[in-house]
Motif scaffolding. Structure first.
Motif, PDB file in Angstrom:
ATOM      1  N   PRO A  29       0.839  -1.221   0.000  1.00 13.64           N
ATOM      2  CA  PRO A  29       0.000   0.000   0.000  1.00 13.64           C
ATOM      3  C   PRO A  29       0.863   1.255   0.000  1.00 13.64           C
ATOM      4  O   PRO A  29       2.027   1.222   0.366  1.00 13.64           O
ATOM      5  N   ASN A  30       0.241   2.355  -0.366  1.00 12.52           N
ATOM      6  CA  ASN A  30       0.916   3.640  -0.368  1.00 12.52           C
ATOM      7  C   ASN A  30      -0.110   4.739  -0.082  1.00 12.52           C
ATOM      8  O   ASN A  30      -1.075   4.863  -0.852  1.00 12.52           O
ATOM      9  N   PRO A  31       0.036   5.449   1.022  1.00 11.93           N
ATOM     10  CA  PRO A  31       1.085   5.429   2.033  1.00 11.93           C
ATOM     11  C   PRO A  31       1.064   4.125   2.851  1.00 11.93           C
ATOM     12  O   PRO A  31       0.078   3.401   2.868  1.00 11.93           O
ATOM     13  N   PHE A  32       2.165   3.877   3.590  1.00 12.28           N
ATOM     14  CA  PHE A  32       2.239   2.703   4.449  1.00 12.28           C
ATOM     15  C   PHE A  32       2.938   3.087   5.747  1.00 12.28           C
ATOM     16  O   PHE A  32       3.627   4.112   5.826  1.00 12.28           O
ATOM     17  N   SER A  33       2.725   2.248   6.776  1.00  5.89           N
ATOM     18  CA  SER A  33       3.342   2.516   8.073  1.00  5.89           C
ATOM     19  C   SER A  33       4.222   1.367   8.537  1.00  5.89           C
ATOM     20  O   SER A  33       5.152   1.579   9.322  1.00  5.89           O
ATOM     21  N   GLU A  34       3.941   0.151   8.076  1.00 11.03           N
ATOM     22  CA  GLU A  34       4.714  -1.003   8.514  1.00 11.03           C
ATOM     23  C   GLU A  34       5.511  -1.611   7.353  1.00 11.03           C
ATOM     24  O   GLU A  34       6.735  -1.571   7.351  1.00 11.03           O
ATOM     25  N   ILE A  56       9.507  -3.720   1.573  1.00 16.84           N
ATOM     26  CA  ILE A  56      10.171  -2.609   2.270  1.00 16.84           C
ATOM     27  C   ILE A  56       9.589  -2.513   3.672  1.00 16.84           C
ATOM     28  O   ILE A  56       8.357  -2.439   3.840  1.00 16.84           O
ATOM     29  N   SER A  57      10.441  -2.524   4.677  1.00 14.59           N
ATOM     30  CA  SER A  57       9.994  -2.398   6.065  1.00 14.59           C
ATOM     31  C   SER A  57      10.051  -0.940   6.497  1.00 14.59           C
ATOM     32  O   SER A  57      11.080  -0.257   6.336  1.00 14.59           O
ATOM     33  N   TYR A  93       9.669   9.363   0.125  1.00 14.74           N
ATOM     34  CA  TYR A  93      10.884   8.807  -0.469  1.00 14.74           C
ATOM     35  C   TYR A  93      10.662   8.550  -1.953  1.00 14.74           C
ATOM     36  O   TYR A  93       9.522   8.393  -2.422  1.00 14.74           O
ATOM     37  N   LEU A  94      11.761   8.501  -2.688  1.00 15.76           N
ATOM     38  CA  LEU A  94      11.748   8.147  -4.101  1.00 15.76           C
ATOM     39  C   LEU A  94      12.423   6.786  -4.257  1.00 15.76           C
ATOM     40  O   LEU A  94      13.391   6.488  -3.553  1.00 15.76           O
ATOM     41  N   LYS A 138       9.603   6.482  -8.884  1.00 13.89           N
ATOM     42  CA  LYS A 138       8.279   6.669  -8.292  1.00 13.89           C
ATOM     43  C   LYS A 138       8.438   7.124  -6.838  1.00 13.89           C
ATOM     44  O   LYS A 138       9.536   7.064  -6.266  1.00 13.89           O
ATOM     45  N   ARG A 139       7.318   7.580  -6.275  1.00 12.24           N
ATOM     46  CA  ARG A 139       7.319   8.076  -4.893  1.00 12.24           C
ATOM     47  C   ARG A 139       6.556   7.137  -3.979  1.00 12.24           C
ATOM     48  O   ARG A 139       5.566   6.542  -4.386  1.00 12.24           O
TER      49      ARG A 139
END
Length: 404
Positions: A327-332, A374-375, A384-385, A398-399
């Motif tokens: 997902p994007n945005p993500f937290s975990e 990605i953690s 981030y890019l 991509k962002r």
């Protein structure tokens, strides 16, 4: 002889009782400069200014002079009041100062209270420990407090406004404050004004480096001298909501390293934070972030990376494809999917911050469809890019957004 002396005493008493200077009624009430019969224990400058209190001089007690109220006194007819002490002063001259009631106290190693007031112990009605009011057409405050202990009424601070309470000095509150808290921010109060700059600013970086925390208050104790020695008394009410609820904030020592002007040292050596002063910095960090987003949306990227709009989001001429993370945005955690043709010799997935610095690189050994997990624990919250590098060429950018 005794009869003569007794007769003289009676004559004097009669003379006193018939003058306007001193009157003693048959019930024992005493009047000084009154007209008519004194209606209270002690009546001064009557009628209309009768004080119904009984004055008692405490013999050998700490009170010194105590004033006790017995019965009702109706000074303004609406409503009736009970008064412990009634004090007022009215001086017409503007060069003089009117003081209704003054209290001072001095202690050597003990406790000292200038004026002490406690409200009633009933649950109904209104109970006030100290009541102070100010007329709506006059400058000043109903209650004023200032820390200059040597000040006299003549040196009290000038109050350019009408306030229920005015405090010149630090104010400590262990409970909650109900109401709207505002800060004086008129430009006429300010000097040496410098605008915060967005370009080449480190405010966003500093804000992102702060670590917000949640916590509960720890009970603090103070040493108090009593007749039995020294005891420790708690400063906080452990039954209050302030003590029982969780709080959110920053560590003052951490903030002091970045913004020392937002951290204050109290008299006891503990540190406090000016959280209101953080608001302009947060606004400025948003402006910095928005400037970077607008910079990217125009088709430009940070140095070293090609524009994402210049590269197709579908399969390129070489066949390598980079997809949006989900997902994007993500937290975990988040997944970045890609496609790498079998003819590719070297493939890398690189992570950059908005300053263009590479902070992570993944070697992609597999060919065909694949993904990289990605953690979020590896990075701080922010934007981030990520880029796909194939055989030394940047294929796509991509962002992704990492939240708390």
């Amino acid at each position: 002889m005794k009869k003569v002396i007794l007769s003289q005493v009676l004559v004097v008493c009669f003379a006193l009782s018939t003058t306007a200077q001193l009157k003693v009624a048959s019930n024992g009430n005493v009047g000084i400069k009154v007209t008519g019969t004194p209606s209270s224990t002690l009546t001064i400058n009557g009628p209309g200014k009768s004080i119904s209190e009984a004055f008692i001089l405490a013999d050998g007690k700490a009170e010194g002079l105590a004033v006790y109220r017995s019965g009702l006194v109706n000074l303004q007819n609406n409503p009736p009041f009970h008064y412990g002490i009634v004090a007022s002063c009215d001086i017409a001259s503007g060069s003089l100062i009117s003081v209704g009631l003054q209290g001072s106290a001095y202690g050597s190693g003990g406790k000292a209270v200038g004026v002490y007031g406690i409200g009633g112990n009933t649950s109904s009605g209104y109970n006030l420990g100290v009541l102070g009011g100010i007329a709506s057409n006059a400058l000043g405050a109903g209650i004023c407090g200032f820390t200059n202990t040597n000040s006299q009424p003549g040196t009290m601070p000038y109050i350019n406004g009408i306030y229920a309470g005015y405090f010149a000095g630090n104010v400590a509150v262990t409970g909650t404050i109900n109401g709207v808290v505002i800060s004086s921010s008129d430009i006429r109060y300010k000097q040496d004004i410098v605008e915060l700059e967005t370009k080449d600013s480190k405010i966003l970086k500093n804000i992102l480096s702060l670590n917000p925390i949640e916590y509960k208050l720890k009970q603090q104790y103070q040493e108090v001298k009593t007749n039995d020695g020294i005891t420790k008394e708690p400063q906080l009410d452990e039954n209050s909501q302030v003590f029982q609820k969780k709080h959110f904030g920053l560590i003052a020592q951490d903030l002091q390293k970045l913004y020392p002007d937002l951290v204050y040292e109290e008299d006891n050596g503990y540190l406090s934070i000016n959280y209101t002063g953080l608001i302009p910095l947060l606004i400025q960090s948003i402006k910095e972030l928005n400037a970077k987003v607008e910079y990217l949306e125009t088709g430009l990227t940070v140095p070293g990376l090609r524009a994402a709009t210049d590269i197709s989001n579908t399969q390129t001429e070489q066949g390598a494809t980079l997809y949006q993370n989900t997902p994007n945005p993500f937290s975990e955690t988040t997944h970045i999917k890609f496609y790498i043709p079998s003819s590719v010799k070297n493939a890398y997935l690189c992570i950059y911050n908005l300053q263009g610095n590479q902070i992570k690189q993944f070697n992609i050994a597999q060919r065909g469809n694949g993904f990289q997990e990605i953690s979020g624990r590896e990075f701080a919250a922010g934007i981030y890019l990520y880029a796909l590098i194939v055989d030394g060429k940047e294929m796509d950018v991509k962002r992704m957004i990492l939240t708390e």
